[in-house]
Write a protein that holds these residues in place. Structure first.
Motif, PDB file in Angstrom:
ATOM      1  N   VAL A 110       2.515   1.663  -3.547  1.00 15.96           N
ATOM      2  CA  VAL A 110       1.767   2.339  -4.520  1.00 15.96           C
ATOM      3  C   VAL A 110       1.361   3.630  -4.308  1.00 15.96           C
ATOM      4  N   SER A 111       1.244   3.880  -3.153  1.00 12.74           N
ATOM      5  CA  SER A 111       0.223   5.281  -2.698  1.00 12.74           C
ATOM      6  C   SER A 111       1.425   6.357  -2.609  1.00 12.74           C
ATOM      7  N   ARG A 158       2.434   7.379   0.077  1.00  7.64           N
ATOM      8  CA  ARG A 158       1.957   8.007   1.463  1.00  7.64           C
ATOM      9  C   ARG A 158       2.333   7.226   2.721  1.00  7.64           C
ATOM     10  N   ALA A 182       3.880   2.150 -10.591  1.00 13.41           N
ATOM     11  CA  ALA A 182       3.324   3.285  -9.965  1.00 13.41           C
ATOM     12  C   ALA A 182       4.835   3.798  -9.640  1.00 13.41           C
ATOM     13  N   LEU A 220       0.749  -0.971  -0.015  1.00 12.87           N
ATOM     14  CA  LEU A 220       0.088  -0.064  -0.009  1.00 12.87           C
ATOM     15  C   LEU A 220       1.002   1.255   0.109  1.00 12.87           C
TER      16      LEU A 220
END
Length: 466
Positions: free
Chosen positions: A360-361, A363, A431, A357
């Motif tokens: 990909v983000s 953040r 990403a 996560l």
């Protein structure tokens, strides 16, 4: 006198020195493992070896297979003392070579030598435990080994990061070499005059099935093939992706053929019992280490963390690993092997998902620290359990071979998974980076681990042995 009183503890007068020396070697191996993972982004940048980043991990794991097989056969023939001493010497040599390396090729050579030593040391210590400690204490001593990761997990990544940031990354290797030499001298002194025969055996017990030199030589040759294939998979990152995947696939096929005789019959088919224990060890280790090798790199490359701060994720995982290992040592028989597998895989899956996560983000980088701590707890539950089960399934004459097989599976699964992750990192930028591909691959390997994991059996072998 009660049975517990007869067996004593791992710290009783007859064993405390051996326990202390063995735990010290595990402690320093933990320091080194955590330190290398923390400083590798700095090392690869300074030595201009970005494409060989994964090989610095997988190469060490690969050559450890040779050390494991050699130590297993040597231990079965003459006990663990000789192979343990030789293994520590190789580990020291490799640390020095890596510590003084002026380019990535020399650094990798040192890591390959370290692997020979680490592999031999692991198997020799397992056999030493089987020969010196009664079965009732095996869970406790392996829990102590896991606990030896506690202090390194708290200070190892931070110290290694600080050394790389404020002094030089070379101290992560040369400093550990000096401390390992001192620990080795302590253990060697404590082992003088200690019998390496299991209870009920004599020094020349004809009932023992001692492997021939020809058999040991055959296993050693196969281990060299396995190690060479794993290293070849690591070098596949040096060529274009299409050719790299073809090379990696060929290496995997070669590993499958060569490794079968080094493992219990039925291991690659996940036969219930010991074969599934051995197979699961390789798969869970591969899933965990292939992800962990890229954790500090993710935090440094994507979020500009310093080496000291990036090491916090490794600290969280190692602390959780040690705590969970303590739980397994105390309550593993009550929980049961099947439940331990289910809980462990769920925890590791949650940790890998957290990494994915964040990758990909782009953040919430602190989720990496929390998530990887959760994954470490999963490994802490299942990893020592598989070791205890391996010894429980083993007769005295099989302890060296089965301990070697457990470690061979562990190292081979880890080496190939890390090498494949390095190739995925370069070949599949998702990403904006290759990190998501790495963590997807780790999740896939973890899913495969459930196949043997649900076939290892519960605690009946342990109770029968007692």
């Amino acid at each position: 006198m009660t049975n517990a009183a007869q067996q004593g503890t791992i710290w009783d007068p007859a064993r405390w020195g051996i326990t202390l020396g063995s735990v010290a070697l595990i402690f320093l191996a933990a320091i080194e493992a955590l330190a290398v993972t923390t400083v590798m982004p700095v090392v690869s940048a300074e030595l201009e070896g970005e494409r060989l980043y994964a090989l610095a991990f997988s190469g060490t794991l690969a050559t450890s297979v040779i050390g494991m097989v050699a130590a297993g056969g040597w231990s079965d023939r003459s006990g663990p003392r000789g192979p343990l001493f030789a293994a520590v010497a190789l580990f020291l040599l490799g640390l020095v070579v890596s510590g003084i390396a002026v380019d990535m090729d020399v650094f990798i050579a040192g890591r390959l030598i370290q692997g020979l030593g680490v592999g031999g040391q692991t198997v020799s210590l397992y056999v030493l435990i089987a020969r010196v400690y009664p079965r009732e204490l095996h869970g406790r001593i392996f829990a102590a080994f896991a606990a030896a990761w506690v202090v390194p997990s708290m200070v190892g990544p931070a110290l290694a990061g600080a050394a790389a940031q404020f002094l030089h990354w070379r101290w992560a290797f040369l400093g550990v070499a000096a401390l390992t030499a001192l620990s080795f001298l302590l253990l060697a002194a404590q082992l003088r005059g200690v019998s390496m025969n299991r209870s009920g055996e004599t020094a020349r017990d004809p009932s023992r099935d001692i492997p021939s030199l020809r058999a040991i030589g055959g296993r050693l040759l196969l281990s060299i093939v396995v190690a060479g294939a794993c290293v070849g998979a690591g070098f596949a990152a040096e060529v274009p992706p299409a050719a790299g995947w073809a090379i990696a696939g060929g290496c995997l096929l070669l590993i499958g053929v060569a490794i079968a005789p080094l493992l219990p019959t039925g291991t690659l088919r996940a036969r219930p019992g010991l074969p599934s224990v051995i197979l699961m060890r390789g798969l869970v280790a591969g899933a965990f280490l292939s992800a962990e090798a890229f954790v500090p790199k993710l935090l440094m490359d994507r979020f500009a963390f310093t080496p000291v701060v990036a090491g916090l994720a490794l600290t969280a995982a190692a602390l959780a690993w040690s705590s969970a290992s303590f739980v397994q040592g105390r309550y593993g028989d009550r929980i049961g092997s099947t439940a331990i597998v289910a809980i462990s895989v769920a925890l590791m899956a949650a940790g890998i998902l957290a990494l994915l996560l964040v990758a990909v983000s782009g953040r919430d980088p602190w989720l990496v620290v929390v998530g990887w701590g959760v994954a470490g707890g999963g490994m802490g539950l299942v990893y020592p359990r598989l070791t205890v089960l391996t010894l429980a399934f083993s007769t005295p004459s099989e302890e060296g071979f089965n301990s070697s097989a457990l470690s061979v599976s562990d190292a081979t699964g880890s080496a190939f998974a890390v090498a494949a992750s390095g190739l995925a990192f370069l070949a599949f930028p998702l990403a904006g980076s290759g990190f998501p591909a790495v963590f997807v691959a780790a999740a896939a390997v973890l899913a495969l681990a459930l196949i043997p994991g649900l076939r290892i059996g519960d605690a009946e072998p342990l109770r029968a042995a007692r």
